[in-house]
Design a protein around this motif. Structure first.
Motif, PDB file in Angstrom:
ATOM      1  N   ILE A   1      11.261  12.052  -4.041  1.00  0.00           N
ATOM      2  CA  ILE A   1      11.369  13.443  -3.602  1.00  0.00           C
ATOM      3  C   ILE A   1      12.510  14.179  -4.275  1.00  0.00           C
ATOM      4  CG2 ILE A   1      11.785  14.927  -1.589  1.00  0.00           C
ATOM      5  CD1 ILE A   1      10.444  12.745   0.109  1.00  0.00           C
ATOM      6  N   THR A   2      13.642  13.504  -4.452  1.00  0.00           N
ATOM      7  CA  THR A   2      14.833  14.170  -4.989  1.00  0.00           C
ATOM      8  C   THR A   2      15.028  13.898  -6.478  1.00  0.00           C
ATOM      9  OG1 THR A   2      15.920  14.048  -2.834  1.00  0.00           O
ATOM     10  CG2 THR A   2      17.327  14.433  -4.742  1.00  0.00           C
ATOM     11  N   VAL A   3      15.095  12.612  -6.838  1.00  0.00           N
ATOM     12  CA  VAL A   3      15.418  12.267  -8.227  1.00  0.00           C
ATOM     13  C   VAL A   3      14.289  12.659  -9.172  1.00  0.00           C
ATOM     14  CG1 VAL A   3      16.129  10.421  -9.783  1.00  0.00           C
ATOM     15  CG2 VAL A   3      16.831  10.360  -7.380  1.00  0.00           C
ATOM     16  N   ALA A   4      13.049  12.372  -8.783  1.00  0.00           N
ATOM     17  CA  ALA A   4      11.916  12.622  -9.682  1.00  0.00           C
ATOM     18  C   ALA A   4      11.663  14.102  -9.915  1.00  0.00           C
ATOM     19  CB  ALA A   4      10.655  11.968  -9.122  1.00  0.00           C
ATOM     20  N   THR A   5      12.203  14.959  -9.047  1.00  0.00           N
ATOM     21  CA  THR A   5      12.026  16.402  -9.226  1.00  0.00           C
ATOM     22  C   THR A   5      13.180  17.035  -9.983  1.00  0.00           C
ATOM     23  OG1 THR A   5      13.005  16.793  -7.035  1.00  0.00           O
ATOM     24  CG2 THR A   5      10.605  16.603  -7.154  1.00  0.00           C
TER      25      THR A   5
ATOM     26  N   THR B   1       8.883  15.021 -13.983  1.00  0.00           N
ATOM     27  CA  THR B   1       8.917  16.405 -14.454  1.00  0.00           C
ATOM     28  C   THR B   1       8.189  16.590 -15.783  1.00  0.00           C
ATOM     29  OG1 THR B   1      11.105  15.936 -15.383  1.00  0.00           O
ATOM     30  CG2 THR B   1      11.033  17.000 -13.232  1.00  0.00           C
ATOM     31  N   ASN B   2       7.785  15.488 -16.419  1.00  0.00           N
ATOM     32  CA  ASN B   2       6.984  15.577 -17.638  1.00  0.00           C
ATOM     33  C   ASN B   2       5.494  15.452 -17.351  1.00  0.00           C
ATOM     34  OD1 ASN B   2       9.214  15.869 -19.306  1.00  0.00           O
ATOM     35  ND2 ASN B   2       9.447  13.663 -19.593  1.00  0.00           N
ATOM     36  N   GLY B   3       5.159  15.263 -16.069  1.00  0.00           N
ATOM     37  CA  GLY B   3       3.758  15.144 -15.692  1.00  0.00           C
ATOM     38  C   GLY B   3       3.209  13.737 -15.723  1.00  0.00           C
ATOM     39  N   ASP B   4       4.036  12.745 -16.066  1.00  0.00           N
ATOM     40  CA  ASP B   4       3.581  11.354 -16.113  1.00  0.00           C
ATOM     41  C   ASP B   4       3.565  10.756 -14.711  1.00  0.00           C
ATOM     42  OD1 ASP B   4       3.382  11.387 -18.915  1.00  0.00           O
ATOM     43  OD2 ASP B   4       5.519  10.944 -19.116  1.00  0.00           O
ATOM     44  N   VAL B   5       2.631   9.854 -14.449  1.00  0.00           N
ATOM     45  CA  VAL B   5       2.538   9.172 -13.161  1.00  0.00           C
ATOM     46  C   VAL B   5       2.591   7.668 -13.378  1.00  0.00           C
ATOM     47  CG1 VAL B   5       1.224  11.018 -12.044  1.00  0.00           C
ATOM     48  CG2 VAL B   5       0.019   9.189 -13.245  1.00  0.00           C
ATOM     49  N   LEU B   6       3.101   6.942 -12.381  1.00  0.00           N
ATOM     50  CA  LEU B   6       3.214   5.493 -12.482  1.00  0.00           C
ATOM     51  C   LEU B   6       1.865   4.808 -12.278  1.00  0.00           C
ATOM     52  CD1 LEU B   6       6.552   4.905 -10.539  1.00  0.00           C
ATOM     53  CD2 LEU B   6       6.201   4.816 -13.003  1.00  0.00           C
ATOM     54  N   GLY B   7       1.022   5.389 -11.423  1.00  0.00           N
ATOM     55  CA  GLY B   7      -0.288   4.804 -11.162  1.00  0.00           C
ATOM     56  C   GLY B   7      -0.258   3.853  -9.981  1.00  0.00           C
ATOM     57  N   ILE B   8      -1.111   4.081  -8.993  1.00  0.00           N
ATOM     58  CA  ILE B   8      -1.105   3.294  -7.757  1.00  0.00           C
ATOM     59  C   ILE B   8      -1.386   1.811  -7.997  1.00  0.00           C
ATOM     60  CG2 ILE B   8      -2.349   2.937  -5.580  1.00  0.00           C
ATOM     61  CD1 ILE B   8      -2.420   5.952  -5.249  1.00  0.00           C
ATOM     62  N   PRO B   9      -2.412   1.418  -8.776  1.00  0.00           N
ATOM     63  CA  PRO B   9      -2.656  -0.026  -8.975  1.00  0.00           C
ATOM     64  C   PRO B   9      -1.479  -0.740  -9.626  1.00  0.00           C
ATOM     65  CG  PRO B   9      -4.567   1.268  -9.644  1.00  0.00           C
ATOM     66  CD  PRO B   9      -3.449   2.234  -9.434  1.00  0.00           C
ATOM     67  N   ARG B  10      -0.850  -0.100 -10.586  1.00  0.00           N
ATOM     68  CA  ARG B  10       0.274  -0.733 -11.285  1.00  0.00           C
ATOM     69  C   ARG B  10       1.472  -0.904 -10.362  1.00  0.00           C
ATOM     70  NH1 ARG B  10       1.673   1.840 -16.933  1.00  0.00           N
ATOM     71  NH2 ARG B  10       1.963   3.722 -15.668  1.00  0.00           N
ATOM     72  N   VAL B  11       1.774   0.129  -9.556  1.00  0.00           N
ATOM     73  CA  VAL B  11       2.911   0.038  -8.633  1.00  0.00           C
ATOM     74  C   VAL B  11       2.630  -0.997  -7.551  1.00  0.00           C
ATOM     75  CG1 VAL B  11       4.343   1.289  -6.981  1.00  0.00           C
ATOM     76  CG2 VAL B  11       3.615   2.414  -9.086  1.00  0.00           C
ATOM     77  N   ALA B  12       1.386  -1.072  -7.083  1.00  0.00           N
ATOM     78  CA  ALA B  12       1.032  -2.068  -6.070  1.00  0.00           C
ATOM     79  C   ALA B  12       1.269  -3.481  -6.601  1.00  0.00           C
ATOM     80  CB  ALA B  12      -0.427  -1.901  -5.651  1.00  0.00           C
TER      81      ALA B  12
ATOM     82  N   VAL C   1       0.830  -1.206   0.000  1.00  0.00           N
ATOM     83  CA  VAL C   1       0.000   0.000   0.000  1.00  0.00           C
ATOM     84  C   VAL C   1       0.862   1.252   0.000  1.00  0.00           C
ATOM     85  CG1 VAL C   1      -1.690   1.334   1.320  1.00  0.00           C
ATOM     86  CG2 VAL C   1      -1.896  -1.154   1.192  1.00  0.00           C
ATOM     87  N   LEU C   2       1.930   1.249   0.806  1.00  0.00           N
ATOM     88  CA  LEU C   2       2.714   2.470   1.005  1.00  0.00           C
ATOM     89  C   LEU C   2       3.610   2.812  -0.183  1.00  0.00           C
ATOM     90  CD1 LEU C   2       3.370   4.775   2.867  1.00  0.00           C
ATOM     91  CD2 LEU C   2       5.040   3.320   4.029  1.00  0.00           C
ATOM     92  N   ASN C   3       4.254   1.819  -0.773  1.00  0.00           N
ATOM     93  CA  ASN C   3       5.160   2.101  -1.890  1.00  0.00           C
ATOM     94  C   ASN C   3       4.461   2.817  -3.046  1.00  0.00           C
ATOM     95  OD1 ASN C   3       7.809   1.904  -3.136  1.00  0.00           O
ATOM     96  ND2 ASN C   3       6.944   0.349  -4.471  1.00  0.00           N
ATOM     97  N   PRO C   4       3.258   2.377  -3.457  1.00  0.00           N
ATOM     98  CA  PRO C   4       2.551   3.113  -4.519  1.00  0.00           C
ATOM     99  C   PRO C   4       2.231   4.551  -4.123  1.00  0.00           C
ATOM    100  CG  PRO C   4       1.597   0.937  -4.254  1.00  0.00           C
ATOM    101  CD  PRO C   4       2.543   1.128  -3.105  1.00  0.00           C
ATOM    102  N   LEU C   5       1.946   4.788  -2.837  1.00  0.00           N
ATOM    103  CA  LEU C   5       1.661   6.161  -2.402  1.00  0.00           C
ATOM    104  C   LEU C   5       2.905   7.030  -2.478  1.00  0.00           C
ATOM    105  CD1 LEU C   5      -0.657   5.487   0.688  1.00  0.00           C
ATOM    106  CD2 LEU C   5      -1.320   6.143  -1.641  1.00  0.00           C
ATOM    107  N   VAL C   6       4.065   6.454  -2.102  1.00  0.00           N
ATOM    108  CA  VAL C   6       5.321   7.212  -2.155  1.00  0.00           C
ATOM    109  C   VAL C   6       5.677   7.551  -3.599  1.00  0.00           C
ATOM    110  CG1 VAL C   6       7.797   7.125  -1.687  1.00  0.00           C
ATOM    111  CG2 VAL C   6       6.191   6.218  -0.007  1.00  0.00           C
ATOM    112  N   LEU C   7       5.459   6.601  -4.497  1.00  0.00           N
ATOM    113  CA  LEU C   7       5.844   6.793  -5.896  1.00  0.00           C
ATOM    114  C   LEU C   7       4.698   7.329  -6.764  1.00  0.00           C
ATOM    115  CD1 LEU C   7       7.874   3.495  -6.505  1.00  0.00           C
ATOM    116  CD2 LEU C   7       8.768   5.759  -5.959  1.00  0.00           C
ATOM    117  N   SER C   8       3.649   7.836  -6.129  1.00  0.00           N
ATOM    118  CA  SER C   8       2.461   8.249  -6.886  1.00  0.00           C
ATOM    119  C   SER C   8       2.597   9.626  -7.521  1.00  0.00           C
ATOM    120  CB  SER C   8       1.230   8.242  -5.978  1.00  0.00           C
ATOM    121  OG  SER C   8       1.386   9.166  -4.911  1.00  0.00           O
ATOM    122  N   GLY C   9       3.638  10.369  -7.178  1.00  0.00           N
ATOM    123  CA  GLY C   9       3.806  11.698  -7.756  1.00  0.00           C
ATOM    124  C   GLY C   9       4.209  11.635  -9.222  1.00  0.00           C
ATOM    125  N   ALA C  10       4.075  12.758  -9.889  1.00  0.00           N
ATOM    126  CA  ALA C  10       4.421  12.826 -11.310  1.00  0.00           C
ATOM    127  C   ALA C  10       5.900  13.132 -11.487  1.00  0.00           C
ATOM    128  CB  ALA C  10       3.585  13.904 -11.991  1.00  0.00           C
TER     129      ALA C  10
END
Length: 487
Positions: free
Chosen positions: A104-108, A57-68, A46-55
């Motif tokens: 937080i760092t790399v994705a930004t 720098t191109n605005g793309d997101v991984l998606g919570i169901p897929r990461v889970a 549950v937590l890993n998809p929430l951490v990686l749920s941000g976009a």
């Protein structure tokens, strides 16, 4: 008439392969340990998809169901590999330290996409695998002084206990921490309130009493009792999560996982292979991409080393000379898990400190890891299965396991202050900075500097000089990036 002798029972193939009897365990003990570990760390799905749920720098997101889905898949497969190949009771899943750094760092970092970011994670894993194959990683482990190794065990115990207290909402950051000298306190606003906290307290008392009385299956029983109480309270009072769907806070709600019944859900594995290993070097430049890989590498390198030391000692899987059997195999699987995690876009997978819960339950061999891994694969199809067990129900087990590991502090030679003080920094900074790597780094750097200050620099292993220098760079990463005008 001669006495009749009863021939000793031959060990089964499973027993011989995993060395179950040799390590003072039993198949039932391993099964309980594997289940306890899964319950303690299943929240990562549950937590890993929430951490990686941000976009990115191109605005793309991984998606919570897929990461889970990939989180459960990689954790399951790599934990089974750990059990079958290294035969240690170490479970693996997406590491919270590195995935937070990635999000937080790399994705930004301007210009990077998620496939490129996960490519950097993949490269860090491949480099670490090379360091294991060449024997460098094992050599670093052997170069660490005994006091620091003990400090790592104690620090991980404190860290596990703090994770349990925070997950349960028993310890929280106070809302006005910036205006006061007290950064953390009990419960909400300094007060203990809400049904979830009661679940934690009841679970802690039950688990502690059973463990102290040496009841078989004590930790697992504690988790089951707390889980049953949590589901009953949720059914009666509709407590809900700590944050409602509309974003409004619910201070007395469940911290992350709200108890609910499981249901079938087919996994979406479309993220597998969606990775670009070298794209970041053209997007942000070779120097910055190299620095990011180095930061990821240093984090996963020492996090796994520290956790494996702590867990192996707690399990008693240590030879008379202090070495850990099949350590290179465990480190190789850990490095491969970092690589596979990046390739699956689920971030680096690492040995989880919550494996200590299964060890506390009696797990001593890789059979427990196989059990944990299989349960993760089941969770891939029944993702809501983990909603049966809220944080508050497994947190007591983490606190009790932390207590067990902290008892190793008596093995530190406090008369040798030059080694004891770095060990002290190691075990206090792990919980205080919420990072195993920070604690290890502070211990390594301070050990080298203190020995130099004592005029005993010759006692410092040559590899420790290199490690200390690497940690100085790691701690000063922001400064170096500023000086170089990058990032």
């Amino acid at each position: 008439m001669s006495a009749t002798r009863t021939a000793p029972a031959r060990a089964s193939g499973i027993d011989r392969y995993f060395r179950i009897t040799e390590r003072g365990s039993s198949i039932s003990q391993e099964l309980r340990g594997g289940l306890a570990t899964f319950l303690a760390m299943s929240y990562i799905v549950v937590l890993n998809p929430l951490v990686l749920s941000g976009a990115d720098t191109n605005g793309d997101v991984l998606g919570i169901p897929r990461v889970a889905a990939v989180t459960a898949l990689v954790a399951g497969v790599m934990t089974i590999v750990m059990g079958l190949y290294a035969r240690h009771p170490f479970a693996l899943a997406a590491g919270l330290g590195v995935n937070a750094f990635v999000a937080i760092t790399v994705a930004t970092t301007p210009g990077l996409t998620w496939p490129q970011i996960m490519g950097l994670v993949m490269l860090a894993g491949l480099i670490m695998l090379l360091l294991v194959v060449t024997g460098f990683r094992r050599a670093v482990f052997d170069a660490v002084p005994a006091a620091l190794k003990t400090g790592i065990v104690v620090g991980i115990g404190l860290f596990i206990a703090l994770i349990g207290l925070v997950n349960a909402g028993f310890v929280r950051r106070l809302p006005d921490a910036a205006q006061t000298t007290v950064p953390v306190g009990l419960g909400t606003g300094g007060d203990l309130e809400g049904w979830p906290v009661l679940v934690f307290v009841v679970g802690l008392i039950v688990t502690a009493v059973l463990v102290i009385r040496k009841v078989r299956g004590a930790i697992l029983v504690g988790i089951i009792v707390a889980t049953a109480l949590a589901n009953l309270l949720e059914a009666l009072f509709d407590i809900g999560p700590s944050v409602h769907e509309d974003g409004s806070p619910n201070p007395t709600g469940w911290s992350l996982v709200t108890p609910s019944a499981p249901d079938f859900a087919a996994p979406d594995l479309s993220l597998l292979g969606a990775v670009d290993p070298f794209g970041a070097f053209s997007s942000v430049g070779g120097l910055l991409a190299t620095l990011l890989v180095f930061a990821i590498l240093l984090s996963v390198f020492f996090d796994a080393m520290g956790v494996s030391v702590g867990l192996a000692q707690e399990a008693g899987n240590v030879n008379e000379d202090g070495s850990i059997p099949d350590l290179n195999r465990a480190l190789a699987v850990d490095a491969l898990a970092v690589t596979v995690g990046g390739g699956a876009s689920g971030s680096a997978n690492q040995i989880f400190v919550e494996s200590g819960t299964g060890i506390g339950e009696g797990a001593r061999t890789g059979l427990a890891s196989v059990v944990t891994g299989v349960l993760f694969l089941v969770a891939m199809f029944l993702t809501p299965l983990i909603h049966l067990v809220p944080f508050e129900a497994v947190a007591p087990a983490l606190v009790v396991v932390g207590f067990m590991m902290c008892q190793h502090v008596v093995h530190i030679d406090w008369t040798d202050a030059g080694a004891a003080f770095p060990a002290f920094l190691t075990f206090i900074l792990m919980p205080f900075t919420y990072s195993i790597v920070n604690g290890i780094g502070a211990g390594m750097v301070s050990y080298v500097l203190i020995r130099v200050g004592q005029g005993r620099a010759r006692e410092v292993h040559p590899l420790l000089w290199a490690v200390a220098a690497a940690f100085v760079f790691y701690f000063g990463m922001g400064v170096f990036r500023g000086l170089l005008g990058i990032g």
